[in-house]
Design a protein around this motif. Structure first.
Motif, PDB file in Angstrom:
ATOM      1  N   ASP A  64       0.688  -1.553   0.402  1.00 36.26           N
ATOM      2  CA  ASP A  64      -0.057   0.532  -0.042  1.00 36.26           C
ATOM      3  C   ASP A  64       0.956   1.195  -0.126  1.00 36.26           C
ATOM      4  O   ASP A  64       1.998   1.117   0.504  1.00 36.26           O
ATOM      5  CB  ASP A  64      -0.734   0.119   1.594  1.00 36.26           C
ATOM      6  CG  ASP A  64      -1.562   1.858   1.491  1.00 36.26           C
ATOM      7  OD1 ASP A  64      -2.081   2.413   2.364  1.00 36.26           O
ATOM      8  OD2 ASP A  64      -2.477   1.824   0.427  1.00 36.26           O
ATOM      9  N   LEU A  65       0.628   2.408  -0.946  1.00 35.33           N
ATOM     10  CA  LEU A  65       1.390   3.240  -0.526  1.00 35.33           C
ATOM     11  C   LEU A  65       1.625   4.064  -0.275  1.00 35.33           C
ATOM     12  O   LEU A  65       2.682   4.180   0.564  1.00 35.33           O
ATOM     13  CB  LEU A  65       1.150   3.646  -2.519  1.00 35.33           C
ATOM     14  CG  LEU A  65       1.657   5.207  -2.488  1.00 35.33           C
ATOM     15  CD1 LEU A  65       3.197   5.269  -2.749  1.00 35.33           C
ATOM     16  CD2 LEU A  65       0.936   6.221  -3.151  1.00 35.33           C
ATOM     17  N   ASN A  66       0.103   4.758   0.139  1.00 35.58           N
ATOM     18  CA  ASN A  66       0.212   5.447   1.911  1.00 35.58           C
ATOM     19  C   ASN A  66       0.756   5.131   3.022  1.00 35.58           C
ATOM     20  O   ASN A  66       1.693   5.801   4.219  1.00 35.58           O
ATOM     21  CB  ASN A  66      -1.752   5.718   2.183  1.00 35.58           C
ATOM     22  CG  ASN A  66      -2.065   6.464   0.906  1.00 35.58           C
ATOM     23  OD1 ASN A  66      -1.536   7.306   0.371  1.00 35.58           O
ATOM     24  ND2 ASN A  66      -2.743   6.379   0.373  1.00 35.58           N
ATOM     25  N   GLU A  67       1.254   3.720   2.884  1.00 33.85           N
ATOM     26  CA  GLU A  67       1.198   3.029   3.960  1.00 33.85           C
ATOM     27  C   GLU A  67       3.415   2.950   4.584  1.00 33.85           C
ATOM     28  O   GLU A  67       3.678   3.371   5.178  1.00 33.85           O
ATOM     29  CB  GLU A  67       1.244   0.916   4.461  1.00 33.85           C
ATOM     30  CG  GLU A  67       2.057   0.381   5.347  1.00 33.85           C
ATOM     31  CD  GLU A  67       1.415   1.592   7.244  1.00 33.85           C
ATOM     32  OE1 GLU A  67       2.562   1.253   7.488  1.00 33.85           O
ATOM     33  OE2 GLU A  67       0.141   1.889   7.361  1.00 33.85           O
ATOM     34  N   ALA A  68       3.227   2.706   2.686  1.00 37.50           N
ATOM     35  CA  ALA A  68       5.365   2.739   2.376  1.00 37.50           C
ATOM     36  C   ALA A  68       5.722   3.962   2.891  1.00 37.50           C
ATOM     37  O   ALA A  68       6.964   4.290   2.773  1.00 37.50           O
ATOM     38  CB  ALA A  68       5.393   2.210   1.316  1.00 37.50           C
ATOM     39  N   ILE A  69       4.451   5.674   2.266  1.00 38.23           N
ATOM     40  CA  ILE A  69       5.346   6.718   2.736  1.00 38.23           C
ATOM     41  C   ILE A  69       5.414   7.244   4.442  1.00 38.23           C
ATOM     42  O   ILE A  69       5.445   8.318   4.186  1.00 38.23           O
ATOM     43  CB  ILE A  69       5.319   7.229   1.970  1.00 38.23           C
ATOM     44  CG1 ILE A  69       4.169   7.792   1.400  1.00 38.23           C
ATOM     45  CG2 ILE A  69       5.549   6.918  -0.277  1.00 38.23           C
ATOM     46  CD1 ILE A  69       3.425   8.831   0.686  1.00 38.23           C
ATOM     47  N   LYS A  70       4.735   5.931   5.019  1.00 40.87           N
ATOM     48  CA  LYS A  70       4.097   6.785   6.043  1.00 40.87           C
ATOM     49  C   LYS A  70       5.644   7.664   6.842  1.00 40.87           C
ATOM     50  O   LYS A  70       5.155   8.005   7.484  1.00 40.87           O
ATOM     51  CB  LYS A  70       3.293   5.891   6.853  1.00 40.87           C
ATOM     52  CG  LYS A  70       2.659   6.687   8.129  1.00 40.87           C
ATOM     53  CD  LYS A  70       2.176   5.227   9.051  1.00 40.87           C
ATOM     54  CE  LYS A  70       2.783   4.343  10.077  1.00 40.87           C
ATOM     55  NZ  LYS A  70       2.504   3.553  10.613  1.00 40.87           N
ATOM     56  N   ASP A  71       7.074   6.839   7.528  1.00 42.32           N
ATOM     57  CA  ASP A  71       7.647   7.359   7.338  1.00 42.32           C
ATOM     58  C   ASP A  71       8.804   6.092   7.017  1.00 42.32           C
ATOM     59  O   ASP A  71       8.742   5.321   6.125  1.00 42.32           O
ATOM     60  CB  ASP A  71       7.692   6.954   9.534  1.00 42.32           C
ATOM     61  CG  ASP A  71       7.160   5.414   9.669  1.00 42.32           C
ATOM     62  OD1 ASP A  71       7.965   4.614   9.565  1.00 42.32           O
ATOM     63  OD2 ASP A  71       6.654   5.698  10.502  1.00 42.32           O
ATOM     64  N   TRP A  72       9.960   6.688   7.678  1.00 44.04           N
ATOM     65  CA  TRP A  72      11.013   6.207   6.667  1.00 44.04           C
ATOM     66  C   TRP A  72      11.451   4.535   7.441  1.00 44.04           C
ATOM     67  O   TRP A  72      11.774   3.115   6.239  1.00 44.04           O
ATOM     68  CB  TRP A  72      12.247   6.526   7.440  1.00 44.04           C
ATOM     69  CG  TRP A  72      12.755   7.821   6.420  1.00 44.04           C
ATOM     70  CD1 TRP A  72      12.601   8.643   7.383  1.00 44.04           C
ATOM     71  CD2 TRP A  72      12.647   8.514   5.036  1.00 44.04           C
ATOM     72  NE1 TRP A  72      12.695   9.959   6.191  1.00 44.04           N
ATOM     73  CE2 TRP A  72      13.177   9.674   5.285  1.00 44.04           C
ATOM     74  CE3 TRP A  72      12.818   6.794   3.951  1.00 44.04           C
ATOM     75  CZ2 TRP A  72      13.120  10.253   3.632  1.00 44.04           C
ATOM     76  CZ3 TRP A  72      12.987   7.910   2.691  1.00 44.04           C
ATOM     77  CH2 TRP A  72      13.167   9.372   3.145  1.00 44.04           C
ATOM     78  N   ASP A  73      10.514   4.012   8.593  1.00 44.02           N
ATOM     79  CA  ASP A  73      11.038   2.646   8.755  1.00 44.02           C
ATOM     80  C   ASP A  73       9.994   1.791   7.605  1.00 44.02           C
ATOM     81  O   ASP A  73      10.290   1.161   7.588  1.00 44.02           O
ATOM     82  CB  ASP A  73      10.039   2.364  10.659  1.00 44.02           C
ATOM     83  CG  ASP A  73      11.655   2.987  11.368  1.00 44.02           C
ATOM     84  OD1 ASP A  73      12.551   2.489  10.874  1.00 44.02           O
ATOM     85  OD2 ASP A  73      10.647   3.326  12.519  1.00 44.02           O
ATOM     86  N   SER A  74       8.617   2.263   7.583  1.00 45.43           N
ATOM     87  CA  SER A  74       7.857   2.138   6.746  1.00 45.43           C
ATOM     88  C   SER A  74       8.387   1.832   5.459  1.00 45.43           C
ATOM     89  O   SER A  74       7.998   0.822   5.119  1.00 45.43           O
ATOM     90  CB  SER A  74       6.320   2.991   6.861  1.00 45.43           C
ATOM     91  OG  SER A  74       5.771   2.641   7.841  1.00 45.43           O
ATOM     92  N   TYR A  75       9.455   2.192   4.635  1.00 51.33           N
ATOM     93  CA  TYR A  75       9.377   2.731   3.600  1.00 51.33           C
ATOM     94  C   TYR A  75      10.569   1.458   3.252  1.00 51.33           C
ATOM     95  O   TYR A  75      10.416   0.595   2.499  1.00 51.33           O
ATOM     96  CB  TYR A  75      10.493   4.144   3.170  1.00 51.33           C
ATOM     97  CG  TYR A  75      10.577   4.396   2.024  1.00 51.33           C
ATOM     98  CD1 TYR A  75      10.203   4.080   0.559  1.00 51.33           C
ATOM     99  CD2 TYR A  75      12.428   4.879   2.223  1.00 51.33           C
ATOM    100  CE1 TYR A  75      10.732   4.521  -0.536  1.00 51.33           C
ATOM    101  CE2 TYR A  75      12.792   4.570   0.737  1.00 51.33           C
ATOM    102  CZ  TYR A  75      12.293   4.548  -0.494  1.00 51.33           C
ATOM    103  OH  TYR A  75      12.487   4.716  -1.972  1.00 51.33           O
TER     104      TYR A  75
END
Length: 414
Positions: free
Chosen positions: A154-165
């Motif tokens: 999920d894009l929005n989850e992936a860019i939430k923060d650097w840990d998610s990225y």
């Protein structure tokens, strides 16, 4: 290298009177790709309106600025209008080789029409303008929509923060796809977009380097985690491997300026159209990634004609929009932002209305004043210290402390 020339006969055919004195109305524009794609579209009408012929000389980004450094130092060899990247505008202005556009042409009357942070970057220590902003680099993330979908990310989850990225990168790795071409790009994004108020990119207001601060430590730590987990392809920007990576889907994201769209669509990977999307940068950060200025070297013999071209390319709304439409060079002139063009779908990005996102980023970027030592510090930090950490496993704090000492030594006499 490319030099384009229009003959007098061609100019006459465009409707310019044949009595134009060619010797007094020929100027040269020195830049780097993809400016040539834009000039092909913009110059015919300019030449028709003014009778000024424009040749252009294109070198790749690095060679162009190396050549200009020599030209400005020796007082010869530069074009009449030169493109200067935001990373070079500070030292080029400080060199004394550029025409004062405020004093000679009243450039300040246009101040309200430009993004404040870009307008500030084109000024010298005297507060006068030496570089007119022609385009901006709102920082964004391009990503492969097809790859994200297959990996169930999920894009929005992936860019939430650097840990998610990074977590998204771990999922991509299971599909044999790298998260990004180079972890160094992540460090650069953090360094460029999290500048505290009152600081420059690498120096404080008193000219002292700030490269051992938490901003740089954090940037290096995130990049190192990406490298240590094997999530980046270890491919440097503007290399043949980088171009192939876009074409082949080797990596799924690229942090860059909005301008990358023009390169991808026009020549790097046009065959991948429809497989890309663009988003805000991870961790909710806003910042500039590139941007260009137009300046006149004091050595130019045709400064008035050069100014006419700069005015044409930067202050005319329709020309700024055409520049944007042709090579995705985001307008520096804010009077364009209500144009219908921003509402149009971008086919390369699967119909996304990406220009609205670019505008949102541009409006949220805070001014960061350039310093004359920026180019020195950038080289030491991003090309030396960061690479020692990523490639050789050097301790981050040690690398930054050594970089600080080197920056102080090399900028002492600037």
């Amino acid at each position: 290298m490319k030099l384009k020339t229009l003959t007098l006969a061609t100019v006459t055919a465009l409707g310019v009177a044949s009595t134009v004195n060619a010797a007094n109305s020929e100027i040269r524009f020195d830049g780097f790709p993809d400016f040539d794609s834009s000039l092909k579209v913009l110059l015919p009408d300019f030449e028709k309106e003014t009778g000024i012929k424009v040749d252009y000389l294109m070198n790749n980004h690095g060679d162009h600025h190396t050549k200009l450094t020599t030209n400005l130092a020796t007082g010869s060899g530069a074009g009449d209008v030169i493109v200067v990247d935001v990373e070079k505008i500070g030292p080029f202005v400080a060199s004394g080789g550029l025409v004062n556009l405020s004093e000679n042409y009243g450039a300040d009357k246009y101040a309200e029409s430009f993004a404040p942070y870009a307008w500030a970057q084109g000024k010298g220590a005297d507060g006068d303008v030496y570089g007119m902003p022609v385009d901006l680099g709102p920082g964004v993330m391009y990503y492969r929509t097809d790859v994200f979908e297959k990996a169930g990310i999920d894009l929005n989850e992936a860019i939430k923060d650097w840990d998610s990225y990074i977590k998204a990168g771990e999922e991509l790795k299971k599909k044999d796809v790298y998260l990004i071409a180079s972890a160094a790009d992540v460090a650069q994004a953090i360094i460029f977009t999290t500048v505290p108020e009152g600081e420059g990119l690498y120096f404080d207001k008193d000219g002292n380097p700030v490269v051992t601060s938490e901003r740089f430590v954090h940037a290096f730590e995130v990049a190192k985690e990406i490298r240590d987990k094997g999530l980046d392809a270890r491919i440097l920007a503007w290399s043949n491997e980088w171009y192939e990576g876009f074409r082949n889907g080797t990596f799924a994201t690229q942090l860059s300026g909005a301008w990358l769209l023009g390169h991808l669509n026009n020549w790097i990977a046009p065959e991948t159209a429809g497989n890309w999307g663009v988003s805000h940068l991870p961790d909710g950060i806003y910042g500039s990634w590139g941007g260009s200025f137009l300046s006149i070297p004091t050595q130019s013999k045709h400064q008035d004609e050069a100014w006419k071209l700069i005015e044409y390319m930067t202050t005319k709304r329709d020309i700024q929009l055409k520049h944007f439409e042709t090579i995705a060079a985001f307008p520096a002139n804010t009077t364009t932002y209500d144009d219908d063009l921003f509402q149009e779908e971008v086919a390369f990005l699967g119909g996304q209305k990406a220009r609205l996102l670019f505008a949102d980023v541009a409006k949220n970027i805070k001014p960061v004043a350039p310093a004359k030592g920026d180019h020195v510090a950038r080289s030491i930090i991003l090309e030396n210290a960061l690479m020692e950490v990523l490639d050789e496993g050097k301790d981050i704090e040690t690398a930054l402390k050594e970089a600080e000492r080197m920056i102080k030594r090399r900028t002492r006499n600037l």
